[in-house]
Design a protein around this motif. Sequence first.
Motif, short mmCIF file in Angstrom:
data_model
loop_
_atom_site.label_atom_id
_atom_site.label_comp_id
_atom_site.label_asym_id
_atom_site.label_seq_id
_atom_site.Cartn_x
_atom_site.Cartn_y
_atom_site.Cartn_z
N LEU A 293 0.85 -1.06 0.03
CA LEU A 293 -0.11 0.14 -0.19
C LEU A 293 0.99 1.32 0.05
CD1 LEU A 293 -3.30 0.32 0.32
CD2 LEU A 293 -2.73 1.24 2.64
N GLY A 294 0.61 2.19 -0.64
CA GLY A 294 1.13 3.61 -1.05
C GLY A 294 2.68 3.36 -1.71
N THR A 295 2.80 2.21 -2.34
CA THR A 295 4.07 2.32 -3.16
C THR A 295 3.70 1.81 -4.35
OG1 THR A 295 4.72 0.13 -2.48
CG2 THR A 295 5.49 1.78 -1.01
N ARG A 296 4.57 2.16 -5.41
CA ARG A 296 4.35 1.90 -6.87
C ARG A 296 4.69 0.59 -7.17
NH1 ARG A 296 6.43 6.62 -10.32
NH2 ARG A 296 7.61 7.00 -8.65
N HIS A 297 5.70 0.03 -6.62
CA HIS A 297 6.31 -1.08 -7.00
C HIS A 297 6.45 -2.18 -5.85
CE1 HIS A 297 8.46 1.20 -9.83
NE2 HIS A 297 8.54 2.26 -8.98
N PRO A 298 5.93 -3.46 -6.49
CA PRO A 298 5.74 -4.49 -5.49
C PRO A 298 6.96 -4.98 -4.71
CG PRO A 298 5.90 -5.23 -7.71
CD PRO A 298 6.08 -3.99 -7.58
N ARG A 299 6.72 -5.74 -3.62
CA ARG A 299 7.98 -5.96 -2.70
C ARG A 299 8.30 -7.66 -2.97
NH1 ARG A 299 6.96 -4.77 3.31
NH2 ARG A 299 7.36 -2.52 2.63
N GLY A 300 9.34 -7.77 -3.32
CA GLY A 300 9.59 -9.27 -3.46
C GLY A 300 10.26 -9.82 -2.14
N TYR A 301 9.90 -11.11 -1.93
CA TYR A 301 10.33 -11.61 -0.55
C TYR A 301 11.27 -12.75 -1.12
CZ TYR A 301 6.65 -9.02 1.49
OH TYR A 301 5.75 -8.10 1.73
N TYR A 302 12.51 -12.93 -0.39
CA TYR A 302 13.28 -13.98 -0.92
C TYR A 302 13.90 -14.75 0.50
CZ TYR A 302 13.85 -11.37 -5.18
OH TYR A 302 13.49 -10.67 -6.40
N LYS A 303 14.18 -15.84 0.24
CA LYS A 303 14.79 -16.87 1.25
C LYS A 303 16.23 -17.23 0.84
CE LYS A 303 10.63 -19.05 3.03
NZ LYS A 303 9.67 -19.97 3.21
N CYS A 304 17.21 -17.52 1.87
CA CYS A 304 18.27 -18.21 1.32
C CYS A 304 18.16 -19.30 0.58
CB CYS A 304 19.20 -18.26 2.58
SG CYS A 304 20.84 -19.14 2.16
N ALA A 305 18.88 -19.70 -0.45
CA ALA A 305 18.62 -20.86 -1.48
C ALA A 305 18.84 -21.93 -0.49
CB ALA A 305 19.52 -20.69 -2.59
N TYR A 306 19.61 -21.83 0.16
CA TYR A 306 20.24 -23.02 1.46
C TYR A 306 19.30 -23.49 2.62
CZ TYR A 306 24.24 -22.70 -1.70
OH TYR A 306 24.86 -22.41 -2.84
N LYS A 307 18.21 -22.68 2.44
CA LYS A 307 17.10 -22.62 3.57
C LYS A 307 16.96 -24.12 4.18
CE LYS A 307 12.95 -21.33 5.36
NZ LYS A 307 12.39 -22.57 5.96
N ASN A 308 16.59 -25.15 3.08
CA ASN A 308 16.20 -26.40 3.53
C ASN A 308 17.52 -27.18 3.67
OD1 ASN A 308 13.57 -25.84 3.36
ND2 ASN A 308 13.54 -26.03 1.03
N ALA A 309 18.51 -26.90 2.69
CA ALA A 309 19.58 -27.93 2.49
C ALA A 309 20.64 -27.70 3.95
CB ALA A 309 20.57 -27.70 1.43
N GLN A 310 20.67 -26.59 4.45
CA GLN A 310 21.53 -26.06 5.41
C GLN A 310 20.84 -25.25 6.56
OE1 GLN A 310 25.16 -24.36 4.13
NE2 GLN A 310 25.01 -25.40 2.29
N ASP A 311 19.48 -25.29 6.42
CA ASP A 311 18.64 -24.62 7.42
C ASP A 311 18.99 -23.28 7.72
OD1 ASP A 311 16.55 -25.25 9.09
OD2 ASP A 311 17.83 -25.52 11.07
N CYS A 312 19.56 -22.70 6.54
CA CYS A 312 19.85 -20.90 6.67
C CYS A 312 18.58 -20.26 6.79
CB CYS A 312 20.79 -20.77 5.66
SG CYS A 312 21.37 -19.18 5.64
N LEU A 313 18.57 -19.40 7.84
CA LEU A 313 17.40 -18.68 7.82
C LEU A 313 17.31 -17.28 7.24
CD1 LEU A 313 16.53 -19.78 11.63
CD2 LEU A 313 15.60 -20.80 9.32
N ALA A 314 18.44 -16.81 6.78
CA ALA A 314 18.42 -15.50 6.12
C ALA A 314 17.51 -15.23 5.11
CB ALA A 314 19.81 -15.28 5.59
#
Length: 309
Positions: free
Chosen positions: A119-140
Motif C-alpha cells: 500500500l502506498g508504493t508503486r512497486h511490489p515487494r519481493g520476498y526472498y529466502k536463502c537458497a540453502y534454507k532447506n539444505a543447510q537450515d539457513c534462515l537468512a
Amino acid sequence: MENNTRSMSYLDQKPLILNELTQAKKLLKQLESDFDVATCTNGHLLVPIILSTFEKSLSMLSGINSKIVSDYDLNGISCKKRKTVPRWTEQVRVCEQTGLEGPIEDGYSWRKYGQKDILGTRHPRGYYKCAYKNAQDCLAMKQVQRSDEDTSIFNVTYRGKHTCTEAEHLLPWKSENSPDQENEKRLKKSQETIINFQTGCHGKTEDLNTTQAVLRSPSFSFPSDSIPIPCIEKESHNNNDILSSMTPDNHFVSSPFSSPKTSESNSFSPYRVQDLQTLDFDPFGFTSTVTSAFDSADLYFELGFIDGL
DNA sequence: CCTATTTGACCATC
DNA sequence: GATGGTCAAATAGG
C-alpha cells in the motif's frame, strides 16, 4: 581517578557509570543529529558502528553487573538481547545501463518465495529466502522493493543471518591473503573512506572533528574493503531499536561485494551489510578491553573513552 | 524431469 | 477489516 574507582565497589560506582552512560548517550545522539541522513552517504556508516560498539559494551556491562545496566533507562534503549531476528535495510542502486532487474546480486543465492503489492508504493515487494534454507537450515531472508523516489534504487531489507556455507567463503578474512595484507588493504580503504566521508558529507561539520580524529587514528579501520550503507529504518527500527538489536553477536559489518556488474569505482555500487556472528570487529578497540577488564577501573576508563569522542 | 518463479490463498497482527 | 508476510499449487524455463 582510576585508582579511586578501582577501590570502589560496584554499587559505589553505579552513579559514576550511569553518568558516563548518560554522557555517551548524549554524544551518540549528537552524532546522529550531525548527519544529514538524506544526503550524507558515507556518514550512514558511523552511527551504526558506534552504536554497535556501544551496545557491545553495554552487554559486557550487563555481564558484570546486570542490575546496574538494567536499572538504567537508556531512553528506551534496551541492552537485553533482542528476541526477534536482526533486521536492517540498505539501499542498492542499480546501474540502468546494465539493465539489471529483479533480485539484487549480493553474493548470496536467494530464492524468491513471494511478491506483494504494498500500500502506498508503486512497486511490489519481493520476498526472498536463502537458497540453502532447506539444505543447510539457513534462515537468512531479504525483502527487495524498488524505490518510488528513484527507480534505480532498491531498498533491501535483510532479516536473519546466513548460517550456510556460502557465508563462509564470502568472509574477507577467509581470503587467501595473509592477515597483514588484509589489514593493509583495510587501512588503505579506510583512508579512502575517510576522504569520501569528509568530502561527501553534507551535514553539519563543526562537531565532527573529534569523530574524524578517531577515524584518522592508526588503530581505526573499517571492517572490510567495501563501504556498507546501513539505513536505519524509519518506523519500527529507529536508532534505539537498532541499538537494541546490536548484541555482541550481531554486528553491523560489511563484506566485499563481488559483482561483475559493479565495476564503476565512483558509482553508487551495491553494498551488502551482512550480519556475521564471528566477525571480530571493534573499530574503537575498546570492547576487547572491556572484556578483559572485569575490574571496574578499566571499565570506567573505557566509558570515559566514549566521552572523549 | 527438475528447478525456480509466479501468484492467489491463507495466516497473523494491528 | 486492512495490511504485510508466507505458503504452496501452478507455471515457465532449462
